[in-house]
Write a protein that holds these residues in place. Structure first.
Motif, short mmCIF file in Angstrom:
data_model
loop_
_atom_site.label_atom_id
_atom_site.label_comp_id
_atom_site.label_asym_id
_atom_site.label_seq_id
_atom_site.Cartn_x
_atom_site.Cartn_y
_atom_site.Cartn_z
N MET A 198 0.85 -1.17 0.00
CA MET A 198 0.00 0.00 0.00
C MET A 198 0.89 1.24 0.00
SD MET A 198 -3.29 1.39 1.19
CE MET A 198 -3.97 0.84 2.67
N MET A 199 0.59 2.15 -0.91
CA MET A 199 1.34 3.41 -0.98
C MET A 199 0.65 4.43 -0.09
SD MET A 199 2.33 3.77 -4.99
CE MET A 199 2.65 5.49 -4.77
N PRO A 200 1.37 5.00 0.87
CA PRO A 200 0.74 5.96 1.77
C PRO A 200 0.37 7.28 1.09
CG PRO A 200 3.07 5.75 2.26
CD PRO A 200 2.75 4.72 1.21
N LYS A 201 1.09 7.65 0.02
CA LYS A 201 0.79 8.89 -0.68
C LYS A 201 1.19 8.76 -2.15
CE LYS A 201 5.17 10.98 0.63
NZ LYS A 201 5.84 12.12 1.21
N ALA A 202 0.76 9.71 -2.96
CA ALA A 202 1.08 9.68 -4.39
C ALA A 202 2.59 9.74 -4.60
CB ALA A 202 0.41 10.86 -5.10
N THR A 231 5.16 -1.33 -14.89
CA THR A 231 4.67 0.04 -14.76
C THR A 231 5.82 0.95 -14.37
OG1 THR A 231 2.95 1.46 -13.84
CG2 THR A 231 3.96 -0.09 -12.33
N ALA A 232 5.75 2.17 -14.86
CA ALA A 232 6.71 3.22 -14.51
C ALA A 232 5.95 4.53 -14.65
CB ALA A 232 7.94 3.18 -15.41
N SER A 233 5.31 4.95 -13.56
CA SER A 233 4.46 6.13 -13.63
C SER A 233 4.27 6.72 -12.25
CB SER A 233 3.10 5.76 -14.22
OG SER A 233 2.44 4.83 -13.37
N VAL A 234 3.65 7.87 -12.21
CA VAL A 234 3.24 8.48 -10.94
C VAL A 234 1.84 7.95 -10.64
CG1 VAL A 234 2.68 10.62 -9.75
CG2 VAL A 234 4.64 10.52 -11.30
N ARG A 266 -3.94 1.27 -2.56
CA ARG A 266 -3.60 -0.09 -2.98
C ARG A 266 -3.74 -0.19 -4.50
NH1 ARG A 266 -3.15 -4.75 -0.17
NH2 ARG A 266 -3.84 -3.67 1.70
N HIS A 267 -2.79 -0.87 -5.12
CA HIS A 267 -2.78 -1.03 -6.57
C HIS A 267 -2.50 -2.49 -6.92
CE1 HIS A 267 -2.65 3.32 -7.26
NE2 HIS A 267 -1.89 3.34 -6.19
N THR A 268 -2.87 -2.89 -8.12
CA THR A 268 -2.57 -4.23 -8.61
C THR A 268 -1.91 -4.12 -9.98
OG1 THR A 268 -4.73 -4.48 -9.66
CG2 THR A 268 -4.53 -5.28 -7.40
N ALA A 269 -1.17 -5.16 -10.32
CA ALA A 269 -0.54 -5.23 -11.65
C ALA A 269 -0.65 -6.67 -12.13
CB ALA A 269 0.91 -4.80 -11.57
N ARG A 270 -0.81 -6.81 -13.42
CA ARG A 270 -0.84 -8.15 -14.03
C ARG A 270 0.31 -8.25 -15.01
NH1 ARG A 270 -5.72 -11.41 -14.29
NH2 ARG A 270 -7.16 -10.54 -12.79
N THR A 288 9.32 2.50 -4.94
CA THR A 288 8.40 3.59 -4.62
C THR A 288 9.07 4.51 -3.62
OG1 THR A 288 7.41 2.42 -2.75
CG2 THR A 288 6.35 2.12 -4.87
N ALA A 289 8.89 5.79 -3.77
CA ALA A 289 9.31 6.82 -2.83
C ALA A 289 10.39 6.39 -1.83
CB ALA A 289 8.10 7.35 -2.08
#
Length: 71
Positions: free
Chosen positions: A1-5, A24-27, A32-36, A58-59
């Motif tokens: 889980m990412m606490p902030k953007a 993925t390579a983005s802001v 919570r996010h998912t990737a396939r 991440t950060a």
């Protein structure tokens, strides 16, 4: 889980350390996010069965997980 953007990069590597795919390579927003991943390399070729490493950046934090592709 990412606490902030923040900037997120998720990539797959083979056991020799060669980057085989970037999922993925983005802001992204916090939360919570998912990737396939379909087990294909950057060029769309199916990767061989074996062990791969997923690396999430991440950060200021880096997490790695082992993944096995069985064909």
């Amino acid at each position: 889980m990412m606490p902030k953007a923040g900037r997120v990069r998720l990539a797959a590597y083979d056991v020799t350390g060669r980057e085989v795919a970037v999922l993925t390579a983005s802001v992204q927003e916090g939360g919570r996010h998912t990737a396939r991943w379909d087990g294909r390399d950057t060029f769309g070729n199916a990767l061989r069965a074996g062990v791969y490493l997923l690396r999430l950046e991440t950060a200021g934090r880096v997490t790695s997980r082992k993944l096995v592709i069985a064909r």
